[in-house]
Design a protein around this motif. Structure first.
Motif, PDB file in Angstrom:
ATOM      1  N   LYS A 183     -20.669 -32.140  22.109  1.00 57.27           N
ATOM      2  CA  LYS A 183     -20.025 -31.395  21.025  1.00 57.27           C
ATOM      3  C   LYS A 183     -19.095 -32.312  20.247  1.00 57.27           C
ATOM      4  CE  LYS A 183     -18.754 -26.985  21.287  1.00 57.27           C
ATOM      5  NZ  LYS A 183     -19.727 -26.200  20.610  1.00 57.27           N
ATOM      6  N   ASN A 184     -18.994 -32.061  18.970  1.00 58.37           N
ATOM      7  CA  ASN A 184     -18.042 -32.789  18.143  1.00 58.37           C
ATOM      8  C   ASN A 184     -16.634 -32.462  18.628  1.00 58.37           C
ATOM      9  OD1 ASN A 184     -20.122 -33.779  16.535  1.00 58.37           O
ATOM     10  ND2 ASN A 184     -20.051 -32.019  15.184  1.00 58.37           N
ATOM     11  N   GLU A 217     -24.409 -39.031  10.926  1.00 55.22           N
ATOM     12  CA  GLU A 217     -23.297 -39.022  11.872  1.00 55.22           C
ATOM     13  C   GLU A 217     -22.067 -39.546  11.161  1.00 55.22           C
ATOM     14  OE1 GLU A 217     -22.091 -40.759  16.275  1.00 55.22           O
ATOM     15  OE2 GLU A 217     -24.167 -40.842  15.627  1.00 55.22           O
ATOM     16  N   TRP A 219     -20.051 -28.422  11.771  1.00 53.35           N
ATOM     17  CA  TRP A 219     -21.071 -29.444  12.012  1.00 53.35           C
ATOM     18  C   TRP A 219     -21.749 -29.269  13.370  1.00 53.35           C
ATOM     19  CZ3 TRP A 219     -22.975 -31.096   7.913  1.00 53.35           C
ATOM     20  CH2 TRP A 219     -22.188 -31.323   6.785  1.00 53.35           C
ATOM     21  N   ASP A 220     -21.085 -28.624  14.301  1.00 50.18           N
ATOM     22  CA  ASP A 220     -21.691 -28.355  15.614  1.00 50.18           C
ATOM     23  C   ASP A 220     -22.629 -27.155  15.578  1.00 50.18           C
ATOM     24  OD1 ASP A 220     -21.236 -30.046  17.755  1.00 50.18           O
ATOM     25  OD2 ASP A 220     -19.279 -29.213  18.214  1.00 50.18           O
ATOM     26  N   GLU A 221     -22.194 -26.086  14.932  1.00 50.84           N
ATOM     27  CA  GLU A 221     -22.888 -24.808  15.051  1.00 50.84           C
ATOM     28  C   GLU A 221     -23.496 -24.295  13.747  1.00 50.84           C
ATOM     29  OE1 GLU A 221     -23.160 -23.412  18.051  1.00 50.84           O
ATOM     30  OE2 GLU A 221     -21.826 -24.809  19.059  1.00 50.84           O
ATOM     31  N   GLU A 222     -22.685 -24.115  12.749  1.00 50.76           N
ATOM     32  CA  GLU A 222     -23.090 -23.431  11.529  1.00 50.76           C
ATOM     33  C   GLU A 222     -24.114 -24.203  10.703  1.00 50.76           C
ATOM     34  OE1 GLU A 222     -22.078 -20.292  10.625  1.00 50.76           O
ATOM     35  OE2 GLU A 222     -21.038 -20.208  12.540  1.00 50.76           O
ATOM     36  N   CYS A 223     -23.956 -25.511  10.627  1.00 50.40           N
ATOM     37  CA  CYS A 223     -24.840 -26.289   9.753  1.00 50.40           C
ATOM     38  C   CYS A 223     -26.284 -26.277  10.250  1.00 50.40           C
ATOM     39  CB  CYS A 223     -24.346 -27.718   9.587  1.00 50.40           C
ATOM     40  SG  CYS A 223     -24.676 -28.787  10.996  1.00 50.40           S
ATOM     41  N   VAL A 224     -26.488 -25.978  11.506  1.00 54.62           N
ATOM     42  CA  VAL A 224     -27.836 -25.961  12.073  1.00 54.62           C
ATOM     43  C   VAL A 224     -28.716 -24.957  11.331  1.00 54.62           C
ATOM     44  CG1 VAL A 224     -29.155 -25.468  14.174  1.00 54.62           C
ATOM     45  CG2 VAL A 224     -27.023 -26.762  14.315  1.00 54.62           C
ATOM     46  N   LYS A 249     -31.000 -28.992  12.087  1.00 52.81           N
ATOM     47  CA  LYS A 249     -30.389 -30.324  12.198  1.00 52.81           C
ATOM     48  C   LYS A 249     -28.882 -30.192  12.426  1.00 52.81           C
ATOM     49  CE  LYS A 249     -29.345 -34.020   9.082  1.00 52.81           C
ATOM     50  NZ  LYS A 249     -29.499 -34.445   7.715  1.00 52.81           N
ATOM     51  N   ARG A 250     -28.418 -30.776  13.513  1.00 52.88           N
ATOM     52  CA  ARG A 250     -26.991 -30.803  13.838  1.00 52.88           C
ATOM     53  C   ARG A 250     -26.429 -32.138  13.381  1.00 52.88           C
ATOM     54  NH1 ARG A 250     -24.317 -33.184  17.561  1.00 52.88           N
ATOM     55  NH2 ARG A 250     -22.366 -32.381  18.328  1.00 52.88           N
ATOM     56  N   ASP A 296     -23.402 -34.968  13.811  1.00 56.32           N
ATOM     57  CA  ASP A 296     -22.290 -35.443  14.632  1.00 56.32           C
ATOM     58  C   ASP A 296     -21.119 -35.794  13.730  1.00 56.32           C
ATOM     59  OD1 ASP A 296     -23.513 -35.247  17.123  1.00 56.32           O
ATOM     60  OD2 ASP A 296     -24.409 -37.227  16.959  1.00 56.32           O
TER      61      ASP A 296
END
Length: 163
Positions: free
Chosen positions: A3-4, A77, A111-116, A122-123, A125
């Motif tokens: 996780k970030n 990243e 960036w960990d959860e929502e952007c997926v 795509k996650r 980092d």
């Protein structure tokens, strides 16, 4: 997949990190906490580092631009290093804590959860490294220990006086 997160590191750790990062693939931004004594100064530094299309002097705008940085860079990243974090906003500690909360609860979470959902699974980092001096870290540990000792003494005194 890690996780970030925000990590506290020493100057030596930073040097080791910089030796291991592939700057061709990872976007690394380094800002100096000594140059940031107000929230506005932080927002300006971040706008320059992450090439915000316009400068926002409010936190909502800041969060919006930080969740769009992948559109301005090719990397998948991101690493933000804040050198001399102990000196950053040293007279505005409440705002400093608020900014770190925004990073954890809004930006890193995005960036960990929502952007997926937005980026076809795509996650991204995005990690933040806060570089402190050993002097600062040792003082912080000392004061935490001292505060615990004082607290223990107060409790002990109360127990002894309640008889």
């Amino acid at each position: 997949m890690t996780k970030n997160q925000i990590r506290y590191i020493s100057q030596k750790d930073k040097e080791e990190l910089m030796n291991t990062i592939d700057k061709e693939v990872i976007n690394v931004q380094i800002i100096d906490g000594r140059d940031i004594q107000t929230l506005e100064q932080l927002l300006v530094k971040m706008a320059i580092a992450y090439k915000f299309p316009s400068l926002e002097y409010n936190l909502d705008g800041f969060i919006d631009w930080m969740s769009d940085i992948d559109q301005r860079f090719n990397e998948n990243e991101f690493v933000l290093i804040i050198d001399n974090y102990d000196e950053m906003m040293k007279n505005q500690l409440d705002e400093k804590r608020m900014i770190m909360s925004i990073f954890v609860e809004s930006i890193l979470y995005w960036w960990d959860e929502e952007c997926v959902e937005c980026y076809n699974g795509k996650r991204i980092d995005f990690n933040v490294y806060l570089v402190n001096s050993w002097e600062y870290l040792s003082k912080k540990i000392y004061y935490e220990l001292t505060d615990h000792q004082k607290c223990d003494e107060k409790i002990s005194n109360k127990l002894n006086n309640s008889d």
